[in-house]
Design an enzyme around this catalytic site. Structure first.
Site, PDB file in Angstrom:
ATOM      1  N   SER A  43     -11.172  71.194  29.065  1.00 52.93           N
ATOM      2  CA  SER A  43     -11.506  70.863  27.734  1.00 52.93           C
ATOM      3  C   SER A  43     -13.126  71.189  27.625  1.00 52.93           C
ATOM      4  O   SER A  43     -13.613  71.815  28.436  1.00 52.93           O
ATOM      5  CB  SER A  43     -11.300  69.500  27.342  1.00 52.93           C
ATOM      6  N   LYS A  44     -13.412  70.816  26.207  1.00 56.49           N
ATOM      7  CA  LYS A  44     -14.662  71.169  25.971  1.00 56.49           C
ATOM      8  C   LYS A  44     -15.843  70.489  26.919  1.00 56.49           C
ATOM      9  O   LYS A  44     -16.928  71.408  27.420  1.00 56.49           O
ATOM     10  CB  LYS A  44     -14.994  70.506  24.595  1.00 56.49           C
TER      11      LYS A  44
END
Ligand code: GLU
Length: 488
Positions: free
Chosen positions: A258-259
């Site tokens: 994820s980010k």
């Protein structure tokens, strides 16, 4: 068999690390097999698809060097014989409708008039009764009469595909081997929305067939779609392409990338000073390896060595520390001309070396080539060469200039340097050591204040070379200013 593979992004945001890896593996496979690499834009989600995202995909792929053989081009032209390569345009051209009509006529698909509210109630009830929350197929049993009635109420149908509910769907995956799905887990998926646009699963099948894809290489997150797609191929009497599902990418903590793990846009990596060739080398190793676990690949080598049999099933771990190391490694292998060309935009952006002679700037950049990890850090690391006034690091002043011997050290090197005719590395070193010896100081007691005096910092390039490159005038000026500061 003609090898044809595609990268088929949905333009609903930036191109991310995971997407670039999928594109890369398709690209490498095509290169290795002397096939074609196709870009297809899956823009049937009207609300979320934007041209801006398409442009971001182009930018990311071009920066990374993943040039496609067929597809839409950034300048608006089209390459290849299978246009349009945008699914919305294909839909407008009636390409999908033809097959929707065929499936309806053959009773393999049906109109569904359920409203979102009805679907929600159906779901809730299924969950309450501990059944899987899937569409129950009620509209497949509507008579023509009933359909007309519903349409008279103003309802507009979607089209659903009739999935088999018994038996199994089995396919061979190049990476995962034999994959089996129980058909009771499939559901009558929507293949055409009310607006007339196809859904992903349907459009992908039609296009992969019409565009003559030989292999489908995509992320494992699509594997549950595959049995349904295979059923659509079958219903249309088509053979499906060979499937290959790439392992998921996880963050170092074992959760889906994820980010916060660094799964940002590819262009963000460009902005942060990563080299495309380093990022590509790193991504190639996310879920793939050579038998001898080669880490660094020369230009063109990945294209030769990539072998889909070297892809792993288990999730790959995205390790930003290794990526950073690899970027530094690539930077160390660059010639000065390459490094200069890559670093120049970053230097220009900060304005630190404006009007500086190119050859001189190259020499300065080269001084710390061993240490760089990203292009972005270069301007800051070299900036002190070009300032009018040295900016002193507080800690450096505290640690070095406050020493009682600092003034003495500076005074004596000033005298030594003034007398030096040949202001180059080795004579400077000898003179500096002499200054230490004559004053009964340790080398460090002189070297450290000199370094801080000329650069403002406690670390940096090798000292005497740095002094040589600064030149006698600048060095003396800075030493004198520092001496004044020390005496205060
Ligand atoms: N548009 C789909 C995506 O971006 C493509 C999936 C596929 O490769 O079939 O996930």
């Amino acid at each position: 068999m003609k090898i044809r593979v595609r990268f088929a992004p949905s333009p609903t945001g930036h191109l991310h690390i995971g997407g670039l890896r999928t594109a890369l593996f398709n690209y490498l496979f095509a290169k290795k097999e002397k096939g074609a690499f196709i870009l297809r834009i899956e823009d049937t989600d009207e609300e979320r698809s934007t041209q801006e995202s398409v442009n971001a995909i182009y930018d990311g792929m071009i920066w990374a060097g993943l040039n496609w053989d067929e597809g839409p081009m950034p300048d608006g032209s089209i390459k290849g014989d299978y246009a349009p390569y945008y699914q919305a345009a294909r839909s407008d051209a009636g390409i999908y409708q033809k097959y929707i009509d065929q499936l309806l006529a053959e009773g393999k698909a049906y109109k569904c008039y359920c409203t979102p509210k009805e679907l929600e109630d159906m779901r809730a009830q299924a969950i309450a009764e501990k059944r899987p929350p899937r569409y129950d197929g009620r509209c497949s049993r509507l008579t023509l009469e009933q359909q007309k009635e519903l349409e008279a109420q103003g309802r507009r149908p979607v089209i659903r595909f009739k999935m088999p509910k018994e038996g199994e769907t089995v396919f061979n995956d190049l990476i995962r081997g034999e994959v089996r799905f129980a058909n009771k887990d499939l559901y009558d998926l929507v293949i055409q929305k009310t607006g007339g646009y196809p859904t992903y699963n349907f459009a992908a099948v039609i296009d992969d067939h019409l565009m003559e894809m030989s292999h489908i290489i995509r992320g494992d997150d699509h594997i549950s779609n595959t049995p349904m797609q295979i059923r659509i191929y079958e219903a249309l009497g088509w053979k499906h392409p060979i499937m290959a599902h790439l392992s998921m990418i996880h963050g170092p903590d074992g959760t889906k990338l994820s980010k916060r793990h660094g799964d940002t846009s590819v262009i963000e990596y460009k902005k942060q000073g990563y080299l495309p060739q380093a990022l590509i080398n790193y991504l190639a190793l996310l879920g793939w390896s050579t038998p001898d676990s080669q880490q660094i690949f020369a230009p063109g080598e990945l294209e030769e060595k990539f072998d889909i049999r070297g892809c792993q099933k288990s999730p790959a771990v995205f390790d930003p520390v290794k990526l950073l190391w690899m970027n530094g490694d690539y930077m160390r292998r660059m010639t000065i001309d390459e490094l200069y060309a890559a670093a120049k935009p970053f230097i220009d952006e900060t304005g630190v070396a404006q009007g500086v002679d190119e050859e001189y700037l190259k020499k300065i950049i080269l001084l710390e080539q061993e240490k760089y990890k990203t292009l972005k850090e270069i301007p800051e690391l070299i900036s002190f060469f070009f300032t009018d006034k040295v900016v002193f690091d507080e800690a450096a002043i505290e640690k070095v200039f406050k020493a009682e011997t600092a003034s003495l050290a500076l005074k004596s090197v000033i005298a030594k340097y003034e007398a030096l005719a040949d202001f180059t590395e080795f004579p400077i070193e000898a003179a500096t050591k002499e200054a230490a010896k004559e004053n009964g100081l340790k080398n460090g007691q002189v070297f450290h204040p000199v370094r801080v005096a000329v650069s403002g910092r406690t670390n940096g390039p090798t000292l005497f070379k740095m002094l040589e490159y600064m030149g006698k005038d600048m060095v003396l000026k800075r030493l004198e200013a520092a001496l004044e500061l020390c005496s205060k």
